[in-house]
Design an enzyme around this catalytic site. Structure first.
Site, mmCIF file in Angstrom:
data_model
loop_
_atom_site.group_PDB
_atom_site.id
_atom_site.type_symbol
_atom_site.label_atom_id
_atom_site.label_comp_id
_atom_site.label_asym_id
_atom_site.label_seq_id
_atom_site.Cartn_x
_atom_site.Cartn_y
_atom_site.Cartn_z
ATOM 1 N N ASP A 371 0.838 -1.197 0.000
ATOM 2 C CA ASP A 371 0.000 0.000 0.000
ATOM 3 C C ASP A 371 0.868 1.241 0.000
ATOM 4 O O ASP A 371 1.766 1.400 0.811
ATOM 5 C CB ASP A 371 -0.942 0.020 1.189
ATOM 6 C CG ASP A 371 -2.231 -0.687 0.870
ATOM 7 O OD1 ASP A 371 -3.021 -0.117 0.111
ATOM 8 O OD2 ASP A 371 -2.444 -1.800 1.363
ATOM 9 N N THR A 372 0.518 2.121 -0.934
ATOM 10 C CA THR A 372 1.353 3.270 -1.245
ATOM 11 C C THR A 372 0.434 4.372 -1.733
ATOM 12 O O THR A 372 -0.668 4.112 -2.193
ATOM 13 C CB THR A 372 2.347 2.877 -2.362
ATOM 14 O OG1 THR A 372 3.132 1.790 -1.904
ATOM 15 C CG2 THR A 372 3.240 4.030 -2.764
ATOM 16 N N THR A 373 0.904 5.623 -1.666
ATOM 17 C CA THR A 373 0.150 6.693 -2.303
ATOM 18 C C THR A 373 1.079 7.466 -3.230
ATOM 19 O O THR A 373 2.170 7.888 -2.832
ATOM 20 C CB THR A 373 -0.510 7.629 -1.261
ATOM 21 O OG1 THR A 373 -1.383 8.535 -1.919
ATOM 22 C CG2 THR A 373 0.514 8.373 -0.439
#
Length: 563
Positions: A371-373
């Site tokens: 999970d990354t933005t």
């Protein structure tokens, strides 16, 4: 019908035909265009916060920090002050690219001996808990960027995020889905349970969630700068949290850390130049994949046809085998970037692709979850920041810093316990990283782009580049186009969006691909954002992925707006 009536009918039919041509398209959102700045993120409020900073005369860097701080509040599972950051900055005036690696190193005492003493299995690194934590780099990364390219006062950039943390925000629907999927992990840590599971429940979509502890931490950073994080009150809270859980983090691990400026790496794909950051990130996997794809002509049937998908999938397997074998921290090992990105190496690898059969077991070439933005900003002058920030897994290590309202990342989980690996665990070493910002240009067109999501990122980057270069799509269409991605099973196992259609799915299955078909717009394929600057016209463009909750938001010009 008289002549007047017939003439009126013809006008109506002509107008309908024009509207039909304009509206009959294969993608949903329109490209955002503006003579001023644009901020594209996965949350609307974060994009708005960045756009407001641009309206006040802020730089692309200022806008990105403000947007990122809001994302820290609204997407606590994907990013935060306990995570890492990478960035590529393009200066429109000079045409120069700058790269920043703000990924943290392992604590000096995080060794194989420590893991054995703690009773951790030797089969692999812990994927959660305090021994999966490395030093978070994001606050130092923000500082390096702001010191070099910022314009507005540092303190001002954090006020929108502090407001949302104090007063709350309605939980967005895609964020809520991810939150629910991680409830069990959050329950394993008392502080995570207290902060992120009020009443032991995940907040529902639309429910207002507040995080006053994070508001306090953000206020400390806004008031005292990075010293608050690496030497001050936040550092003390991190060390206390680590010590109580049997971790190895020491004061000097935090105080002595510094992110570094690096030179981006690149390849030519057809007539475009595509840039990524060098190891310890895996941007070179995207570039090698493009080099291999360049050995084949684009399938005229389109990017989501069996032939084109097969080529992309097989090129991905080859590139991923190489990056897994050879990537690591270049301060500890010699990483053969130049050879891996050579056209000669790609030509040799491309010969291994069978146009009618999937290869399920691919070895690395011989050399001579997540999970990354991701978000991106273009300011009115055309300067572009391509930037990515991540906790790695959702809520990272699942360990929340006491009294500070954010989790620590679990990037240490990507170390290898094989001493022969370039990614072997060692104190003060940075692990292999999956988060990669990207940039591409040809002539007057300059594009900052990224598509988040663990090992999905290099293959998603390559698919986006090919959509633009080979199929002449605009940036929104290229971002929305159907994608495939890897699964945890690897080999021939793939996730594919259902827009491929049954004939394509059947054809790929017949070649040996094992497909898990998902809905038309699946977040498993990553969530991207894009901006583009046209140097000839001065116009900026933005695009945001419908697989996320966000938007590309332009700044609103007003009195005194810069030209």
């Amino acid at each position: 019908m008289n002549a007047l009536g017939r003439g009126f009918l013809l006008i109506l039919l002509s107008a309908a035909a024009v509207i039909g041509v304009a509206q009959d398209r294969s993608y949903g959102r329109s490209v955002v265009s503006s003579q001023y700045g644009i901020v594209a993120t996965s949350q609307v409020q974060a994009s708005q916060a960045g756009a407001r900073v641009l309206e006040r005369g802020g730089s692309a860097i200022d806008a990105a920090i403000a947007a990122n701080a809001v994302l820290n509040v609204m997407e606590p599972m994907t990013n935060g002050m306990g995570g890492d950051l990478f960035a590529i900055y393009w200066d429109a005036k000079t045409g120069k690219l700058y790269g920043l690696n703000a990924s943290g190193w392992a604590p000096k005492a995080l060794t194989l001996e420590h893991l054995k003493a703690a009773g951790k299995p030797e089969s692999g690194m812990p994927q959660s808990g305090i021994d999966s934590v490395t030093v978070p780099g994001v606050v130092d990364g923000w500082t390096k960027l702001h010191d070099r390219f910022g314009k507005l006062p540092w303190r001002d950039l954090f006020q929108p995020a502090i407001f949302f943390a104090e007063h709350g925000f309605p939980v967005p629907e895609i964020v809520d889905d991810t939150w629910k999927a991680n409830r069990d992990g959050l329950m394993t840590n008392a502080e995570s349970r207290r902060v992120f599971l009020p009443g032991d429940k995940v907040p529902e979509a639309g429910q207002v969630f507040r995080n006053p502890d994070l508001a306090h931490a953000l206020t400390l950073v806004a008031s005292e700068g990075e010293a608050a994080y690496y030497k001050g009150e936040i550092a003390k809270a991190i060390l206390k949290t680590s010590a109580e859980l049997g971790g190895t983090m020491m004061a000097e691990d935090l105080a002595e850390f510094s992110s570094e400026w690096v030179e981006p790496i690149s390849v030519k794909y057809r007539d475009w130049t595509v840039y990524e950051l060098p190891p310890n990130g895996d941007g070179m996997a995207a570039l090698e994949m493009l080099n291999i794809m360049e050995e084949f002509k684009p399938d005229p049937a389109g990017p989501y046809s069996p032939g084109e998908l097969h080529t992309r999938i097989e090129a991905m397997k080859l590139a991923y085998a190489d990056v897994t074998a050879y990537d690591g921290d270049p301060r500890f090992s010699k990483i053969p970037v130049e050879e891996l990105l050579s056209k000669e190496f790609a030509a040799r690898r491309a010969k291994l692709i069978d146009p009618g059969k999937a290869h399920c077991d691919v070895a690395p070439g011989a050399l001579g979850k997540s999970d990354t933005t991701y978000f991106t900003v273009v300011d009115p002058a055309g300067n572009i920041l391509s930037i990515i920030q991540s906790n790695y897994s959702s809520f990272g290590s699942k360990v929340t810093v006491q009294g500070m309202g954010f989790t620590l990342q679990n990037r240490g989980g990507l170390f290898s316990l094989d001493p022969k690996s370039p990614d072997a665990l060692a104190g003060r070493k940075r692990p292999f990283h999956t988060i990669i910002p990207a940039f591409m240009e040809r002539g007057d067109q300059h594009i900052g782009f990224g598509i988040m999501g663990g090992m999905n990122q290099p293959l998603a980057h390559a698919q986006f580049v090919s959509n633009v270069v080979d199929y002449h799509m605009n940036i929104q269409q290229a971002l929305e186009e159907g994608r495939f991605t890897v699964t945890s099973k690897l080999g021939c196992n793939l996730l594919l969006e259902s827009r491929a259609g049954k004939p394509t799915i059947d054809a790929l299955t017949g070649m040996g691909h094992v497909l898990d078909v998902r809905d038309a717009y699946s977040a498993h394929m990553g969530r991207g954002n894009v901006v583009m600057h046209d140097s000839a016209t001065g116009v900026n463009f933005g695009a945001s992925d419908p697989r996320a909750d966000g938007a590309a938001v332009p700044e609103m010009p007003g009195p005194g707006t810069r030209n």
